[in-house]
Motif scaffolding. Structure first.
Motif, PDB file in Angstrom:
ATOM      1  N   ALA A  36       0.911  -1.299  -0.014  1.00 49.90           N
ATOM      2  CA  ALA A  36       0.105   0.073   0.096  1.00 49.90           C
ATOM      3  C   ALA A  36       0.881   1.186   0.053  1.00 49.90           C
ATOM      4  CB  ALA A  36      -0.819   0.094   1.176  1.00 49.90           C
ATOM      5  N   LEU A  37       2.118   1.244  -0.029  1.00 45.60           N
ATOM      6  CA  LEU A  37       3.000   2.205   0.055  1.00 45.60           C
ATOM      7  C   LEU A  37       3.392   2.651  -1.329  1.00 45.60           C
ATOM      8  CD1 LEU A  37       5.303   1.155   3.287  1.00 45.60           C
ATOM      9  CD2 LEU A  37       3.151   2.632   3.275  1.00 45.60           C
ATOM     10  N   ARG A  38       3.573   4.027  -1.279  1.00 48.98           N
ATOM     11  CA  ARG A  38       4.111   4.405  -2.543  1.00 48.98           C
ATOM     12  C   ARG A  38       5.618   4.092  -2.840  1.00 48.98           C
ATOM     13  NH1 ARG A  38       1.378   9.872  -4.158  1.00 48.98           N
ATOM     14  NH2 ARG A  38       3.544  10.693  -4.391  1.00 48.98           N
ATOM     15  N   ASP A  39       6.137   4.264  -4.155  1.00 45.83           N
ATOM     16  CA  ASP A  39       7.418   3.888  -4.280  1.00 45.83           C
ATOM     17  C   ASP A  39       8.500   5.115  -3.911  1.00 45.83           C
ATOM     18  OD1 ASP A  39       6.984   5.626  -6.291  1.00 45.83           O
ATOM     19  OD2 ASP A  39       7.656   4.552  -8.026  1.00 45.83           O
ATOM     20  N   ASP A  40       7.726   6.382  -3.516  1.00 46.40           N
ATOM     21  CA  ASP A  40       8.457   7.255  -3.184  1.00 46.40           C
ATOM     22  C   ASP A  40       8.378   7.791  -1.559  1.00 46.40           C
ATOM     23  OD1 ASP A  40       5.881   8.462  -3.117  1.00 46.40           O
ATOM     24  OD2 ASP A  40       6.499  10.221  -4.097  1.00 46.40           O
ATOM     25  N   THR A  41       7.837   6.611  -0.924  1.00 49.62           N
ATOM     26  CA  THR A  41       7.540   6.638   0.579  1.00 49.62           C
ATOM     27  C   THR A  41       9.103   6.714   1.302  1.00 49.62           C
ATOM     28  OG1 THR A  41       5.457   5.498   0.565  1.00 49.62           O
ATOM     29  CG2 THR A  41       7.021   5.537   2.642  1.00 49.62           C
ATOM     30  N   PRO A  42       9.359   7.795   2.023  1.00 49.26           N
ATOM     31  CA  PRO A  42      10.664   7.718   2.891  1.00 49.26           C
ATOM     32  C   PRO A  42      11.208   6.402   3.396  1.00 49.26           C
ATOM     33  CG  PRO A  42       9.250   9.679   3.331  1.00 49.26           C
ATOM     34  CD  PRO A  42       8.535   8.789   2.593  1.00 49.26           C
ATOM     35  N   ILE A  43      12.430   6.381   3.640  1.00 48.38           N
ATOM     36  CA  ILE A  43      12.739   4.901   4.097  1.00 48.38           C
ATOM     37  C   ILE A  43      13.775   5.415   5.134  1.00 48.38           C
ATOM     38  CG2 ILE A  43      14.310   2.928   3.609  1.00 48.38           C
ATOM     39  CD1 ILE A  43      13.295   2.971   0.637  1.00 48.38           C
ATOM     40  N   VAL A  44      13.648   4.812   6.402  1.00 47.96           N
ATOM     41  CA  VAL A  44      14.593   5.047   7.348  1.00 47.96           C
ATOM     42  C   VAL A  44      15.712   4.003   7.506  1.00 47.96           C
ATOM     43  CG1 VAL A  44      14.885   5.495  10.144  1.00 47.96           C
ATOM     44  CG2 VAL A  44      12.939   6.181   8.722  1.00 47.96           C
ATOM     45  N   VAL A  45      16.901   4.175   6.972  1.00 44.66           N
ATOM     46  CA  VAL A  45      17.919   3.138   6.891  1.00 44.66           C
ATOM     47  C   VAL A  45      18.662   3.054   8.386  1.00 44.66           C
ATOM     48  CG1 VAL A  45      19.983   2.541   5.878  1.00 44.66           C
ATOM     49  CG2 VAL A  45      18.109   3.864   4.598  1.00 44.66           C
ATOM     50  N   ILE A  46      18.600   2.146   8.918  1.00 45.53           N
ATOM     51  CA  ILE A  46      18.944   1.797  10.283  1.00 45.53           C
ATOM     52  C   ILE A  46      20.391   1.118  10.431  1.00 45.53           C
ATOM     53  CG2 ILE A  46      18.530   1.148  12.745  1.00 45.53           C
ATOM     54  CD1 ILE A  46      15.589   1.612  11.787  1.00 45.53           C
TER      55      ILE A  46
ATOM     56  N   VAL B 274      -0.141   5.846   8.901  1.00 43.28           N
ATOM     57  CA  VAL B 274      -0.481   7.043   9.463  1.00 43.28           C
ATOM     58  C   VAL B 274      -1.810   7.257  10.194  1.00 43.28           C
ATOM     59  CG1 VAL B 274      -1.144   9.725   8.777  1.00 43.28           C
ATOM     60  CG2 VAL B 274       0.886   8.439   7.872  1.00 43.28           C
ATOM     61  N   ASP B 275      -2.640   6.424   9.970  1.00 35.27           N
ATOM     62  CA  ASP B 275      -4.059   6.394  10.336  1.00 35.27           C
ATOM     63  C   ASP B 275      -4.094   5.718  11.723  1.00 35.27           C
ATOM     64  OD1 ASP B 275      -3.785   3.682   9.646  1.00 35.27           O
ATOM     65  OD2 ASP B 275      -5.638   3.900   8.232  1.00 35.27           O
ATOM     66  N   LYS B 276      -2.885   5.178  12.063  1.00 37.01           N
ATOM     67  CA  LYS B 276      -2.867   4.573  13.503  1.00 37.01           C
ATOM     68  C   LYS B 276      -1.724   5.498  14.309  1.00 37.01           C
ATOM     69  CE  LYS B 276      -4.297  -0.160  12.001  1.00 37.01           C
ATOM     70  NZ  LYS B 276      -4.048  -1.603  11.851  1.00 37.01           N
ATOM     71  N   GLY B 277      -1.521   6.435  13.867  1.00 32.93           N
ATOM     72  CA  GLY B 277      -0.527   7.287  14.585  1.00 32.93           C
ATOM     73  C   GLY B 277       0.817   7.037  14.520  1.00 32.93           C
ATOM     74  N   GLY B 278       1.067   6.376  13.308  1.00 28.19           N
ATOM     75  CA  GLY B 278       2.577   6.350  13.107  1.00 28.19           C
ATOM     76  C   GLY B 278       3.090   7.245  11.819  1.00 28.19           C
ATOM     77  N   LEU B 279       4.361   6.997  11.336  1.00 27.98           N
ATOM     78  CA  LEU B 279       5.009   7.821  10.241  1.00 27.98           C
ATOM     79  C   LEU B 279       4.409   7.215   9.160  1.00 27.98           C
ATOM     80  CD1 LEU B 279       8.370   8.951  11.157  1.00 27.98           C
ATOM     81  CD2 LEU B 279       6.278   9.983  11.584  1.00 27.98           C
ATOM     82  N   GLY B 280       4.188   5.830   8.771  1.00 29.18           N
ATOM     83  CA  GLY B 280       3.728   5.446   7.583  1.00 29.18           C
ATOM     84  C   GLY B 280       4.996   5.150   6.556  1.00 29.18           C
ATOM     85  N   TYR B 281       6.003   5.103   7.030  1.00 29.35           N
ATOM     86  CA  TYR B 281       7.319   5.028   6.126  1.00 29.35           C
ATOM     87  C   TYR B 281       7.928   3.377   6.064  1.00 29.35           C
ATOM     88  CZ  TYR B 281       8.100  10.099   7.272  1.00 29.35           C
ATOM     89  OH  TYR B 281       8.009  11.191   7.185  1.00 29.35           O
ATOM     90  N   ARG B 282       8.827   3.531   5.246  1.00 31.81           N
ATOM     91  CA  ARG B 282       9.409   2.079   5.346  1.00 31.81           C
ATOM     92  C   ARG B 282      10.795   1.949   6.012  1.00 31.81           C
ATOM     93  NH1 ARG B 282       8.110   2.376  -0.382  1.00 31.81           N
ATOM     94  NH2 ARG B 282       6.928   0.676  -1.116  1.00 31.81           N
ATOM     95  N   ALA B 283      11.343   0.910   6.390  1.00 35.23           N
ATOM     96  CA  ALA B 283      12.639   0.941   7.170  1.00 35.23           C
ATOM     97  C   ALA B 283      13.289  -0.264   6.687  1.00 35.23           C
ATOM     98  CB  ALA B 283      12.380   1.015   8.651  1.00 35.23           C
ATOM     99  N   VAL B 284      14.872  -0.202   6.896  1.00 32.67           N
ATOM    100  CA  VAL B 284      15.598  -1.112   6.489  1.00 32.67           C
ATOM    101  C   VAL B 284      16.603  -1.311   7.361  1.00 32.67           C
ATOM    102  CG1 VAL B 284      16.704   0.195   4.716  1.00 32.67           C
ATOM    103  CG2 VAL B 284      16.984  -2.385   4.816  1.00 32.67           C
ATOM    104  N   ILE B 285      17.171  -2.360   7.827  1.00 34.59           N
ATOM    105  CA  ILE B 285      18.341  -2.479   8.675  1.00 34.59           C
ATOM    106  C   ILE B 285      19.252  -3.336   7.800  1.00 34.59           C
ATOM    107  CG2 ILE B 285      19.295  -3.270  10.828  1.00 34.59           C
ATOM    108  CD1 ILE B 285      15.540  -2.787  10.752  1.00 34.59           C
ATOM    109  N   PRO B 286      20.357  -2.867   7.615  1.00 30.53           N
ATOM    110  CA  PRO B 286      21.441  -3.692   6.792  1.00 30.53           C
ATOM    111  C   PRO B 286      22.398  -4.104   8.208  1.00 30.53           C
ATOM    112  CG  PRO B 286      21.628  -1.373   6.087  1.00 30.53           C
ATOM    113  CD  PRO B 286      20.650  -1.466   7.114  1.00 30.53           C
TER     114      PRO B 286
END
Length: 447
Positions: A106-116, A140-152
């Motif tokens: 459901a996320l767009r391809d330009d959704t920000p990604i947090v790289v951790i 977002v509708d549940k109070g979050g940022l609605g971003y992707r995240a990835v941990i290398p």
């Protein structure tokens, strides 16, 4: 900085350069293009950063905060699963990238990604990561940022196999650089927001300074960065509890990672890394300093940089405290005054207008617990506010636009155009669903 107790009322010490960078702002339909100083943006949008750290009443000093972070069973708090993508590197090594949420359709391809980037021997299962990540990926509708995240993951960490005769070091940035090539290729329209913890903060800071204007991250937030590895190692080794508790715990964790991958590292007994394993295994009292002295300072990377004559030469080469002046993206660093592992913090920020340096009165090392249950952390809110500001409020280039052009070579590896031919990555077997609530047997969390 003291480590015996922490204030329950003092607001954080926050340092801005005399003249902070001007940051371009996103415009609405009714606005013209504009910009504002980083100081004004942080003061306006990151309000939680200016609130006092008030510790959990029964975790009222840095030692207890740190010990609790390591030994408390809070693995089921902030439950999360990941989808892992393994990457094969040109040198034969393997990186594991854990993506969340596992269903991002459901996320767009330009959704920000947090790289951790995780700490010394950590992984995506670390509670200090999940305390922020679960809010990052929550819709977002549940109070979050609605971003992707990835941990290398560092080689051999988080259940990632070692498939070459190469380990990782305290300040090596090439594996992170290769992970960012893949992430930027996979999501070329997404902006990449950096988030580092402990040793991962050190590596991220060094990468940002090395890349300069070619840095694929558009901003970064680093927590509990060890900064000057030599200075903090000397301080740690200078106290009884530092030598016998923290130095020992960090070294033992590293030793257990090496033991888990002993067979792979010994694949070619004629190589320096295999020869360095024998004296490492015979060290009577394993500490972080001893591990680094016997092993990583000798074989933590390829020649001619390695080996180093002394462990302090290795620490000086791998540190990030002198890199702050070279940072050219918005950068937030948070440390604790009672961190028993990190006592030296360059609060001056090298006068860099992009750097915001924060020192809380307490929190220990990767603790910052501040609720009666010992589950919530003070750092969660200010970090989320920073990420939202950088992800939605300011003008940023996507990771695919910021760095070197990415080329798919005939050998199947993705590489930076004009970059080092020895650096590149391609998807490989392994991976799948990863339980982020489990951990790795034999390794302490929170380090």
């Amino acid at each position: 900085m003291g480590i015996l107790g922490c204030s329950t009322s003092a607001p954080p010490l926050i340092h801005f350069a005399p003249k902070t960078a001007q940051i371009p702002l996103k415009k609405s339909n009714t606005q013209e293009e504009s910009s504002d100083s980083l100081r004004n943006l942080v003061q306006d949008k990151c309000l939680s950063l200016f609130t006092p750290f008030e510790p959990t009443w029964w975790l009222n000093n840095g030692h207890i905060q740190t010990t609790y972070s390591v030994f408390a069973d809070i693995s089921q708090v902030d439950s999360v699963w990941y989808r892992r993508q393994n990457l094969r590197l040109v040198d034969g090594g393997t990186l594991g990238l854990d993506f969340a949420p596992i269903d991002d359709s459901a996320l767009r391809d330009d959704t920000p990604i947090v790289v951790i980037l995780h700490g010394l021997t950590g992984g995506s299962y670390e509670p200090y990561i999940k305390s922020i990540l679960t809010h990052v990926i929550k819709p977002v509708d549940k109070g979050g940022l609605g971003y992707r995240a990835v941990i290398p993951h560092s080689r051999g960490c988080g259940g990632v196999p070692i498939t070459s005769t190469k380990f990782y070091s305290a300040g090596g940035t090439d594996d992170f650089r290769q992970a960012l090539i893949y992430i930027s290729h996979r999501y070329p329209r997404a902006i990449l927001l950096g988030l580092g913890f402990s040793l991962g903060s050190n590596i991220m800071t060094r990468y940002i300074a090395q890349e300069g204007e070619k840095c694929r991250l558009s901003s970064a937030c680093v927590l509990a960065n060890p900064w000057d590895l030599a200075a903090n190692s000397d301080i740690l080794s200078g106290t009884i509890i530092g030598r016998n508790v923290y130095n020992n715990a960090l070294g033992t964790n590293l030793m257990n990672v090496a033991k888990q991958h002993h067979k792979a590292l010994m694949a070619d007994p004629s190589l320096p890394i295999a020869k360095a394993l024998e004296p490492l295994m015979s060290v009577a009292q394993m500490t972080l300093t001893n591990f680094d002295k016997v092993f990583l300072s000798q074989v933590g990377g390829p020649p001619p940089q390695f080996p180093y004559a002394t462990v302090n030469e290795y620490y000086n080469a791998m540190s990030s405290h002198e890199c702050v002046g070279g940072i050219t993206i918005p950068y937030l660093a948070i440390n604790s005054a009672d961190d028993p592992v990190v006592q030296y913090v360059p609060m001056h920020g090298a006068g860099n207008g992009y750097a915001v340096m924060v020192l809380t009165s307490g929190g220990g090392h990767l603790g910052w617990f501040n609720d009666s249950s010992g589950k919530d952390r003070w750092t969660t809110k200010p970090v989320l506010e920073w990420l939202q500001l950088m992800g939605e409020g300011v003008v940023c280039q996507a990771g695919g636009e910021r760095g070197h052009k990415i080329i798919l070579w005939e050998d199947g590896f993705l590489r930076n155009e004009g970059g080092n031919d020895d650096l590149g990555c391609q998807e490989c077997e392994g991976g799948g669903l990863i339980n982020g609530n489990a951990g790795v047997e034999g390794l302490r969390k929170g380090l």
